[in-house]
Enzyme design. Structure first.
Site, PDB file in Angstrom:
ATOM      1  N   HIS A 138      -3.425  26.712 -17.818  1.00 59.66           N
ATOM      2  CA  HIS A 138      -2.045  26.561 -18.310  1.00 59.66           C
ATOM      3  C   HIS A 138      -1.047  26.217 -17.201  1.00 59.66           C
ATOM      4  O   HIS A 138      -1.270  26.515 -16.026  1.00 59.66           O
ATOM      5  CB  HIS A 138      -1.594  27.868 -18.986  1.00 59.66           C
ATOM      6  CG  HIS A 138      -1.641  29.039 -18.044  1.00 59.66           C
ATOM      7  ND1 HIS A 138      -0.586  29.388 -17.244  1.00 59.66           N
ATOM      8  CD2 HIS A 138      -2.647  29.899 -17.752  1.00 59.66           C
ATOM      9  CE1 HIS A 138      -0.929  30.426 -16.512  1.00 59.66           C
ATOM     10  NE2 HIS A 138      -2.177  30.754 -16.789  1.00 59.66           N
ATOM     11  N   HIS A 147      -9.185  13.167 -10.834  1.00 62.78           N
ATOM     12  CA  HIS A 147     -10.489  13.405 -11.471  1.00 62.78           C
ATOM     13  C   HIS A 147     -10.880  14.868 -11.291  1.00 62.78           C
ATOM     14  O   HIS A 147     -11.067  15.324 -10.159  1.00 62.78           O
ATOM     15  CB  HIS A 147     -11.538  12.482 -10.813  1.00 62.78           C
ATOM     16  CG  HIS A 147     -12.905  12.582 -11.425  1.00 62.78           C
ATOM     17  ND1 HIS A 147     -13.935  11.757 -11.042  1.00 62.78           N
ATOM     18  CD2 HIS A 147     -13.424  13.389 -12.378  1.00 62.78           C
ATOM     19  CE1 HIS A 147     -15.025  12.052 -11.736  1.00 62.78           C
ATOM     20  NE2 HIS A 147     -14.736  13.054 -12.546  1.00 62.78           N
TER      21      HIS A 147
HETATM   22  C1  LIG Z   1     -20.279  13.004 -13.682  1.00 60.54           C
HETATM   23  C2  LIG Z   1     -20.185  13.020 -12.129  1.00 60.54           C
HETATM   24  O1  LIG Z   1     -21.169  12.883 -11.493  1.00 60.54           O
HETATM   25  S1  LIG Z   1     -18.658  13.167 -11.408  1.00 60.54           S
HETATM   26  C3  LIG Z   1     -18.946  13.241  -9.674  1.00 60.54           C
HETATM   27  C4  LIG Z   1     -17.997  14.165  -8.997  1.00 60.54           C
HETATM   28  N1  LIG Z   1     -18.219  14.172  -7.577  1.00 60.54           N
HETATM   29  C5  LIG Z   1     -18.257  15.285  -6.828  1.00 60.54           C
HETATM   30  O2  LIG Z   1     -18.071  16.390  -7.306  1.00 60.54           O
HETATM   31  C6  LIG Z   1     -18.536  15.077  -5.363  1.00 60.54           C
HETATM   32  C7  LIG Z   1     -17.432  15.630  -4.478  1.00 60.54           C
HETATM   33  N2  LIG Z   1     -17.686  15.230  -3.109  1.00 60.54           N
HETATM   34  C8  LIG Z   1     -18.238  16.045  -2.180  1.00 60.54           C
HETATM   35  O3  LIG Z   1     -18.462  17.240  -2.388  1.00 60.54           O
HETATM   36  C9  LIG Z   1     -18.561  15.352  -0.853  1.00 60.54           C
HETATM   37  O4  LIG Z   1     -19.801  15.799  -0.432  1.00 60.54           O
HETATM   38  C10 LIG Z   1     -17.457  15.556   0.204  1.00 60.54           C
HETATM   39  C11 LIG Z   1     -16.303  14.615  -0.200  1.00 60.54           C
HETATM   40  C12 LIG Z   1     -16.921  16.962   0.247  1.00 60.54           C
HETATM   41  C13 LIG Z   1     -17.963  15.252   1.591  1.00 60.54           C
HETATM   42  O5  LIG Z   1     -18.282  13.923   1.726  1.00 60.54           O
HETATM   43  P1  LIG Z   1     -18.525  13.346   3.225  1.00 60.54           P
HETATM   44  O6  LIG Z   1     -17.347  13.593   4.077  1.00 60.54           O
HETATM   45  O7  LIG Z   1     -18.982  11.947   3.022  1.00 60.54           O
HETATM   46  O8  LIG Z   1     -19.626  14.287   3.808  1.00 60.54           O
HETATM   47  P2  LIG Z   1     -21.154  13.967   4.120  1.00 60.54           P
HETATM   48  O9  LIG Z   1     -21.886  13.667   2.845  1.00 60.54           O
HETATM   49  O10 LIG Z   1     -21.197  12.940   5.218  1.00 60.54           O
HETATM   50  O11 LIG Z   1     -21.660  15.358   4.675  1.00 60.54           O
HETATM   51  C14 LIG Z   1     -21.201  15.873   5.917  1.00 60.54           C
HETATM   52  C15 LIG Z   1     -21.649  17.305   6.022  1.00 60.54           C
HETATM   53  O12 LIG Z   1     -20.922  18.109   5.070  1.00 60.54           O
HETATM   54  C16 LIG Z   1     -21.844  18.757   4.149  1.00 60.54           C
HETATM   55  N3  LIG Z   1     -21.213  18.720   2.826  1.00 60.54           N
HETATM   56  C17 LIG Z   1     -20.944  17.645   2.063  1.00 60.54           C
HETATM   57  N4  LIG Z   1     -20.344  18.023   0.919  1.00 60.54           N
HETATM   58  C18 LIG Z   1     -20.249  19.362   0.956  1.00 60.54           C
HETATM   59  C19 LIG Z   1     -19.739  20.314   0.035  1.00 60.54           C
HETATM   60  N5  LIG Z   1     -19.204  19.943  -1.141  1.00 60.54           N
HETATM   61  N6  LIG Z   1     -19.786  21.606   0.398  1.00 60.54           N
HETATM   62  C20 LIG Z   1     -20.329  21.981   1.578  1.00 60.54           C
HETATM   63  N7  LIG Z   1     -20.841  21.111   2.495  1.00 60.54           N
HETATM   64  C21 LIG Z   1     -20.786  19.819   2.177  1.00 60.54           C
HETATM   65  C22 LIG Z   1     -23.114  17.916   4.225  1.00 60.54           C
HETATM   66  O13 LIG Z   1     -24.233  18.664   3.850  1.00 60.54           O
HETATM   67  C23 LIG Z   1     -23.131  17.514   5.682  1.00 60.54           C
HETATM   68  O14 LIG Z   1     -23.559  18.617   6.447  1.00 60.54           O
HETATM   69  P3  LIG Z   1     -24.391  18.401   7.813  1.00 60.54           P
HETATM   70  O15 LIG Z   1     -23.459  17.662   8.734  1.00 60.54           O
HETATM   71  O16 LIG Z   1     -24.678  19.811   8.243  1.00 60.54           O
HETATM   72  O17 LIG Z   1     -25.594  17.615   7.438  1.00 60.54           O
END
Ligand SMILES: CC(=O)SCCNC(=O)CCNC(=O)[C@H](O)C(C)(C)COP(=O)(O)OP(=O)(O)OC[C@H]1O[C@@H](n2cnc3c(N)ncnc32)[C@H](O)[C@@H]1OP(=O)(O)O
Length: 203
Positions: A138, A147
């Site tokens: 709310h 998104h």
């Molecule tokens: C219907 C659908 O599918 S809708 C899709 C919706 N999308 C999402 O929810 C995805 C959201 N995006 C994320 O969580 C991404 O992973 C981000 C934006 C947080 C990070 O992306 P990037 O900066 O490109 O990180 P990258 O993939 O290079 O990973 C870097 C490090 O962070 C870690 N990392 C990435 N995402 C996460 C996360 N969410 N939580 C914790 N650690 C993470 C990786 O494991 C990696 O660790 P390492 O260096 O120890 O190997």
């Protein structure tokens, strides 16, 4: 029934096309995507090139509604702007199993997917996605091109600026302010305000 053209034919668009079929609120006539250099007709729907169609927008029937079914906030924004500049109007699409409280306002081009919840006095901007099973509680103010990924929970009184991605399964505690272009990583818990362009990951 009003005709609808959907932009994009990837995974996200498949979900949107299903909702349109199930809810019966629009008649889907065309899908535009660059994976169709040559037009293909299937089940009464024309699948055709996005690029070519965008170049001839002004010659089109103005009664048709559009929906940009692209999950990436930046790409969705770019295409929606091109269509808006050509004077096109946008559909709002809500899955029949979503709960949207009566006082909620939903901006044009926005999507509320299966099993999601949007609660009282919340205002969703334009071209927002509330993805499967997400909860937007709310009194939340949401900008444009935001998104909420599947299963995310944004609790009461938060403010979410333009172009934000709230990652899948993440939780935002009450009254938090999230700046423009922020990405909240999947599975994160957000307990502090976030400045624009920042990223938050699980510790
Ligand atoms: C219907 C659908 O599918 S809708 C899709 C919706 N999308 C999402 O929810 C995805 C959201 N995006 C994320 O969580 C991404 O992973 C981000 C934006 C947080 C990070 O992306 P990037 O900066 O490109 O990180 P990258 O993939 O290079 O990973 C870097 C490090 O962070 C870690 N990392 C990435 N995402 C996460 C996360 N969410 N939580 C914790 N650690 C993470 C990786 O494991 C990696 O660790 P390492 O260096 O120890 O190997």
């Amino acid at each position: 029934m009003e005709s609808l053209i959907i932009i994009g034919d990837g995974g996200h668009s498949k979900m949107v096309q299903n909702i349109v079929r199930e809810s019966g609120t629009y008649r889907l006539t065309e899908v535009w995507d660059d994976k169709y250099p040559e037009p293909v007709a299937r089940d009464g729907i024309l699948y055709t090139s996005l690029d070519e169609k965008l170049q001839s927008l002004t010659q089109m029937d103005s009664d048709v509604a559009f929906f940009v079914a692209i999950g990436d906030n930046e790409i969705r924004k770019k295409i929606a702007r091109t269509l808006a500049l050509a004077g096109k109007k946008f559909a709002v699409i809500v899955h029949p199993t979503a709960f949207v409280e009566a006082t909620v306002e939903i901006g044009e081009g926005s999507l509320v997917m299966a099993g999601s919840i949007v609660q009282a006095n919340t205002v969703l901007g334009k071209h927002v996605i509330v993805n499967s099973g997400a909860t937007v509680e709310h009194d939340i103010s949401v900008g444009n091109f935001v998104h909420f990924a599947p299963g995310s929970v944004v609790t009461g009184g938060c403010t979410v600026a333009d172009n934000v991605l709230i990652g899948a399964g993440s939780v935002v505690v009450p009254n938090i302010s999230i700046g423009a272009n922020v990405v909240v990583g999947a599975g994160s818990t957000l307990t502090r305000n976030l400045e624009e362009h920042s990223r938050k990951k699980t510790e």
